[in-house]
Design a protein around this motif. Structure first.
Motif, mmCIF file in Angstrom:
data_model
loop_
_atom_site.group_PDB
_atom_site.id
_atom_site.type_symbol
_atom_site.label_atom_id
_atom_site.label_comp_id
_atom_site.label_asym_id
_atom_site.label_seq_id
_atom_site.Cartn_x
_atom_site.Cartn_y
_atom_site.Cartn_z
ATOM 1 N N THR A 183 53.745 -34.579 -4.463
ATOM 2 C CA THR A 183 52.908 -33.628 -5.211
ATOM 3 C C THR A 183 53.555 -32.261 -5.445
ATOM 4 O O THR A 183 52.918 -31.371 -6.000
ATOM 5 C CB THR A 183 51.575 -33.404 -4.459
ATOM 6 N N THR B 190 45.189 -22.744 -5.194
ATOM 7 C CA THR B 190 43.717 -22.769 -5.172
ATOM 8 C C THR B 190 43.116 -23.444 -6.404
ATOM 9 O O THR B 190 41.907 -23.392 -6.591
ATOM 10 C CB THR B 190 43.166 -21.330 -5.109
ATOM 11 N N PRO C 261 41.311 -25.999 -8.428
ATOM 12 C CA PRO C 261 40.573 -27.247 -8.166
ATOM 13 C C PRO C 261 41.097 -28.390 -9.031
ATOM 14 O O PRO C 261 41.066 -29.549 -8.609
ATOM 15 C CB PRO C 261 39.125 -26.907 -8.521
ATOM 16 N N ARG D 44 44.316 -29.684 -7.474
ATOM 17 C CA ARG D 44 43.968 -30.375 -6.227
ATOM 18 C C ARG D 44 43.513 -31.812 -6.512
ATOM 19 O O ARG D 44 43.927 -32.753 -5.842
ATOM 20 C CB ARG D 44 42.881 -29.568 -5.510
ATOM 21 N N GLU D 45 42.689 -31.952 -7.549
ATOM 22 C CA GLU D 45 42.157 -33.277 -7.865
ATOM 23 C C GLU D 45 43.287 -34.250 -8.236
ATOM 24 O O GLU D 45 43.343 -35.375 -7.741
ATOM 25 C CB GLU D 45 41.181 -33.123 -9.030
ATOM 26 N N LEU E 82 45.506 -35.026 -5.121
ATOM 27 C CA LEU E 82 44.903 -35.932 -4.135
ATOM 28 C C LEU E 82 44.809 -37.358 -4.685
ATOM 29 O O LEU E 82 44.920 -38.329 -3.938
ATOM 30 C CB LEU E 82 43.524 -35.426 -3.709
ATOM 31 N N SER F 155 53.729 -32.973 0.411
ATOM 32 C CA SER F 155 54.278 -32.055 -0.591
ATOM 33 C C SER F 155 55.727 -31.722 -0.230
ATOM 34 O O SER F 155 56.467 -32.605 0.235
ATOM 35 C CB SER F 155 53.403 -30.796 -0.687
ATOM 36 N N ASP G 299 45.329 -24.929 3.236
ATOM 37 C CA ASP G 299 44.190 -25.740 2.785
ATOM 38 C C ASP G 299 44.676 -26.927 1.969
ATOM 39 O O ASP G 299 44.110 -28.021 2.058
ATOM 40 C CB ASP G 299 43.236 -24.916 1.916
ATOM 41 N N HIS G 300 45.710 -26.699 1.173
ATOM 42 C CA HIS G 300 46.245 -27.817 0.397
ATOM 43 C C HIS G 300 46.834 -28.873 1.340
ATOM 44 O O HIS G 300 46.612 -30.068 1.166
ATOM 45 C CB HIS G 300 47.292 -27.343 -0.614
ATOM 46 N N ALA H 158 44.059 -30.816 2.795
ATOM 47 C CA ALA H 158 43.415 -31.740 1.859
ATOM 48 C C ALA H 158 44.236 -33.021 1.717
ATOM 49 O O ALA H 158 43.694 -34.132 1.736
ATOM 50 C CB ALA H 158 43.236 -31.056 0.507
ATOM 51 N N GLU H 159 45.547 -32.895 1.598
ATOM 52 C CA GLU H 159 46.380 -34.107 1.505
ATOM 53 C C GLU H 159 46.341 -34.866 2.832
ATOM 54 O O GLU H 159 46.281 -36.100 2.855
ATOM 55 C CB GLU H 159 47.826 -33.743 1.121
#
Ligand code: GLA
Ligand code: GLA
Length: 702
Positions: free
Chosen positions: A97, A132, A134, A137-138, A141, A163, A243-244, A247-248
Motif C-alpha cells: 500500500t 488521514t 478516508p 484508507r478504504e 484496506l 506499507s 492509525d494507518h 488499520a492494516e
C-alpha cells in the motif's frame, strides 16, 4: 545483573516458529517486477549462493496487483512466491500500500497530500497519500485484505510487512482531511477549548479559539506559528500514521491471526518525525531501516541508532529490515562503503540485538529514481566486490547462528533519548538556530565510546531503575513526571548528568518559570538567569581547556553543596560556573551549561569516573579504539568487538572465538581495521570472575 529467563528471550514475533528458529534471517527487499523472468532464475541461484533465506516482497507492487480498480492480477506474484518457496526462501510479504497506482489518484485526487504552504503533491514518486484520507484508507484496506486472503496459508509467507517506512515522505499533511482529524485528536486530548487555549497560550497574539472548527494545522503563516500548536501537530501526525498501521494490522490479524506483522521503522539521524516509542506495541516485532552517514562519524552514528532500536525493542531481538551494501543515492555525495564496512555495519547491528540482516535491495535497479543505490547484486553483477562480501557475510551469519534469540546485555549507563525534545529544541524563534539535538546526543555517546564505557541509548519512557548513571543531553521538554523520575535516581544514590537547554519547557512548550533549567533547577541545584548563545567563530574557553561553541549560560546561583567542576575562562561569563555537581547522599546531579562537544564532555565524564564506578573503562575497549557490544541468553554471553579505527588493534581474549574470528593459541587477536570479532563466553565463568573482582575476563594490549 540478572539473566533473562530463556522464555523471555523469545521475541513476540516467534508466533509460528518460522522466524528466528535458531538462525539469522538474511536477505533484502526483492523487486522482481522490475526484471524479466530469466533474471528471476538467476536471482534464485545467487540468493542460494549468498545464503539468503528471507525477502521482503511486493512493497511497491500495487499498480501491477490491482491494474484497474477492484481487478486483481496475482499471477506473477503467485509465481514468485512459489519460486522462492521452492528455493527455500521465506517471504516477509508487503501489503503493497506504500505507493498508490496512477488510476487511484486520477479517480481521487483528494487523497493527495498538501504541504504547509498549500502545495498539493503530485503522483510520480511514491507515498503521495494523506495518512488521514478516508478514501485512501478504504482502497488500501481493500488491497491489504485481498493480498492477505490470497496468500494466507502460503508456505513461503512468514511475516507481513505493513506499507513501507510509514510517514517517510508524507507524515506532515496540512490538507482539510488532516485539519478534520487534527480537531478530533485535539478534542480527545483536551476535552475542552478552555484547556486547549490554556495549553497553547492563545492569549498571545489574539489566537484564542471560540470553536473547534476554527483550528487548523500550522500552515504557513505571516510569521512565527504557535509552538503548542506545532508540537501537538507533530504528535498528531505521528499518531495519524500509526492509525494507518493499526488499520492494516487489524485486517491482517483478522485474516491471518497466526502470522506476525511489522512495519519498518526509520530510527535514524535523518528521520525525527515519528515517536517510535509510541509505536512499538503496535508491531509483533520491531524492524528498522538504517543508512550509514558518510564520513568519520558514520560508524558511531550507526551504533547510536542501532542501540536505540535495540532499546525500543526492550532488549529483545529485532529485525534489520534495510541498510545498504554500499552507496546510497539520496545524500549530496554518496561514496561507496570501504573495504570491511559491509560486514562491520551488519555485525554492529547484530551486536545491538538484530537477529535479521536485510538490505535495500536485492538487485540494483536499472531504471527509476534509485538506479544508483547499491544492492546485494550490483550493476556489475556477481563478479564484484559487493557480491563477494555479501556471500562472505551470509557465511558469517550462519557461523554465528548461536547468537540468535539472545538479548542485548543492559549497560550500567543510559543516555536518555526523547523525540519530543528533538522536535522542540530545534523549533524556530529560539535563542539560536545552531543547536542540534542529535549532534548533542551523539557527542555524549561518542565520548562514552572514546572512554570505553558501554551505554544504552534509552527511550525516555523506559525504566531507569537498572542504571547507575543516567545522562540526559539537552532534555528540553520535562514534565513533572519526568522530573520526578530523574529526582528519584539521585535520591536512590545514583547519578544524573544533564546538559544545557534541558528542563526548559513543559509538555506544551511553555517555559518553566523562576530561572532555568526550569524543571531541573532543584535537582541540579543551579539557577541560570540568561542563555548566552555564541556567534559563529566566537568560541569561549573553560578553565579546563574545553572549548564552548554555540551555547553558554549565565549561572547566577548555586544551592548549598553544589561544587563547581569547571568555570568560564573568557568572554562575558569569565569566572562564572560552567560545569557543576550537586551531591545528595550517595547520589549526584551534574550540570554542563555549555556546548563543549565530544572532547569536552569526555573530560567531564573522566572527572566523574573517579568516584562513579559505572564510568570506568572496559579494558576490552582498548582505550576507546574498540566498541564492546554484548548479548546474552542467560547461559552464554556473546561479545562483539568492533574496531572503530582504521588500524589493527591487539586484544587478549578469553572465551571461544566464533565465526571468522581467529585468535592465536594464547588468545591474542589482531582485530583488523573496521573488523568485528565475536567471542562466546560462559556466563557462569564470567559471574565467578566478576565475584573475584575482575572487571572483564579479557584485556586490550597496548
Ligand atoms: C528507504 C525505502 C526503500 C529505499 C531506500 C533507499 O529505506 O524504504 O524503499 O527507497 O530507502 O535508501
Ligand atoms: C515588533 C512587534 C512586536 C514584537 C517585536 C519583537 O516590534 O511590533 O509585537 O513582535 O517586533 O521583536
Amino acid at each position: 545483573m540478572t539473566s533473562p529467563a530463556l522464555t523471555d528471550v523469545r521475541p513476540r514475533w516467534v508466533k509460528d516458529g518460522a522466524l528466528g528458529a535458531g538462525r539469522f534471517r538474511y536477505g533484502a527487499d526483492y523487486n522482481p517486477e522490475q526484471w524479466p523472468r530469466d533474471v528471476w532464475q538467476e536471482d534464485m541461484r545467487l540468493m542460494r549462493e549468498a545464503g539468503v533465506n528471507i525477502v521482503s516482497l511486493g512493497i511497491f507492487s500495487w499498480a501491477l496487483l490491482e491494474p484497474r480498480p477492484g481487478e486483481w492480477d496475482f499471477s506473477w506474484l503467485d509465481e514468485v512466491m512459489d519460486l522462492l518457496h521452492e528455493n527455500g526462501i521465506d517471504v516477509d510479504l508487503a501489503t503493497a500500500t506504500a505507493s498508490p497506482p496512477p488510476w487511484l489518484t486520477r479517480l481521487h485526487p483528494e487523497v493527495l497530500p498538501q504541504t504547509a504552504d498549500g502545495t498539493v503533491l503530485s503522483p510520480g514518486a511514491r507515498q503521495h497519500w494523506r495518512p488521514t484520507s478516508p478514501v485512501f484508507r478504504e482502497y488500501a484496506l481493500r488491497l491489504t485484505r485481498a493480498i492477505a486472503e490470497r496468500y494466507a496459508g502460503h508456505p513461503a509467507l512468514v511475516a507481513w510487512h505493513i506499507s513501507n517506512e510509514l510517514g517517510c515522505h508524507n507524515i506532515y499533511d496540512y490538507s482539510d482531511d488532516a485539519a478534520r482529524a487534527f480537531r478530533v485528536w485535539l478534542q480527545e486530548h483536551y476535552g475542552t477549548l478552555d484547556a486547549l487555549n490554556d495549553a497553547w497560550g492563545t492569549a498571545f497574539w489574539s489566537q484564542h479559539y471560540g470553536a473547534w472548527d476554527e483550528i487548523l494545522p500550522p500552515r504557513v503563516a505571516p510569521t512565527q506559528r504557535n509552538p503548542g500548536q506545532q508540537l501537538d501537530f507533530e504528535r498528531f501526525s505521528s499518531d495519524a500514521v500509526r492509525d494507518h498501521l493499526r488499520a492494516e494490522a487489524a485486517v491482517l490479524r483478522e485474516v491471518t491471526p497466526d502470522v506476525a506483522y511489522t512495519t519498518n521503522f526509520m530510527v535514524a539521524q535523518n528521520v525525527r518525525d515519528i515517536d517510535y516509542a509510541t509505536w512499538v506495541d503496535d508491531v509483533d516485532f520491531v524492524s528498522n531501516d538504517h543508512y550509514l552517514r558518510p564520513g568519520e562519524l558514520g560508524r558511531d552514528d550507526l551504533s547510536f541508532w542501532a542501540n536505540l532500536t535495540g532499546n525500543l525493542a526492550g532488549g529483545r531481538p529485532w529485525f534489520l529490515m534495510e541498510h545498504a551494501t554500499s552507496a546510497i543515492n539520496w545524500r549530496e555525495v554518496n561514496p561507496p562503503k570501504r573495504a570491511g564496512e559491509l560486514v562491520r555495519d551488519a555485525l554492529t547491528h547484530v551486536g545491538h540485538g538484530a537477529d535479521a540482516v536485510c538490505y535495500f535491495q536485492w538487485r540494483q535497479s536499472r531504471a527509476g529514481g534509485e538506479r544508483y543505490h547499491s544492492g546485494m547484486v550490483p550493476h556489475a553483477g556477481r563478479d564484484s566486490r559487493v557480491f563477494r562480501d555479501v556471500v562472505a557475510l551470509g557465511a558469517e551469519l550462519d557461523a554465528l547462528a548461536a547468537v540468535t534469540g539472545s538479548h542485548r546485555e543492559k549497560a550500567r549507563v543510559a543516555v536518555l533519548f526523547d523525540y519530543e525534545s528533538w522536535w522542540v529544541s530545534g523549533r524556530d524563534s529560539h535563542p539560536t538556530e545552531a543547536l542540534q539535538y542529535d549532534a548533542e546526543q551523539l557527542a555524549w555517546y561518542r565520548a562514552l565510546l572514546d572512554l570505553g564505557i558501554r551505554a544504552d541509548v534509552l527511550p525516555l519512557a523506559a525504566s531507569l531503575d537498572d542504571y547507575d548513571v543516567v545522562i540526559a543531553p539537552m532534555l528540553h521538554v520535562v514534565t513533572d513526571e519526568v522530573r520526578r523520575r530523574l529526582e528519584h535516581v539521585v535520591r536512590d544514590g545514583r547519578h544524573v548528568v544533564v546538559s544545557y537547554f534541558s528542563g526548559i519547557v513543559d509538555g506544551h512548550d511553555r517555559v518553566w518559570l523562576g530561572g532555568y533549567p526550569g524543571a531541573l533547577r532543584d535537582l541540579l541545584g543551579v539557577t541560570v538567569e540568561e542563555f548566552v548563545p555564541l556567534l559563529p567563530g566566537q568560541p569561549v574557553t573553560l578553565g579546563s581547556g574545553s572549548v564552548a561553541t554555540t551555547w553558554t549560560e549565565r549561572i547566577v546561583r548555586l544551592a548549598d553543596g553544589v561544587d563547581v567542576l569547571d568555570t568560564y575562562a573568557d568572554g562575558d561569563l569569565a569566572g562564572a560556573p560552567a560545569v557543576t555537581r550537586r551531591r545528595a547522599g550517595a547520589g549526584s546531579a551534574t550540570y554542563v551549561s555549555a556546548d563543549i562537544g565530544r572532547d569536552g564532555v569526555a573530560g567531564v565524564l573522566r572527572g566523574l569516573s573517579v568516584d562513579i564506578d559505572a564510568l570506568a573503562a572496559d579494558p576490552l575497549a582498548a582505550d576507546g579504539r574498540v566498541e564492546v557490544l554484548s548479548r546474552t541468553n542467560g547461559a552464554e554471553r556473546f561479545v562483539f568487538l568492533a574496531n572503530r579505527t582504521d588500524e589493527s588493534v591487539l586484544l587478549q581474549l578469553d572465551g571461544d572465538a566464533m565465526g571468522s574470528t581467529e585468535t592465536d593459541a594464547d588468545g591474542t587477536l589482531a582485530l583488523a581495521p573496521r573488523a568485528v570479532a565475536v567471542v562466546r563466553q560462559d556466563a557462569a565463568v564470567l559471574a565467578a570472575a566478576a565475584a573475584d573482582g575482575i572487571r572483564s575476563s579479557s584485556t586490550a594490549r597496548a
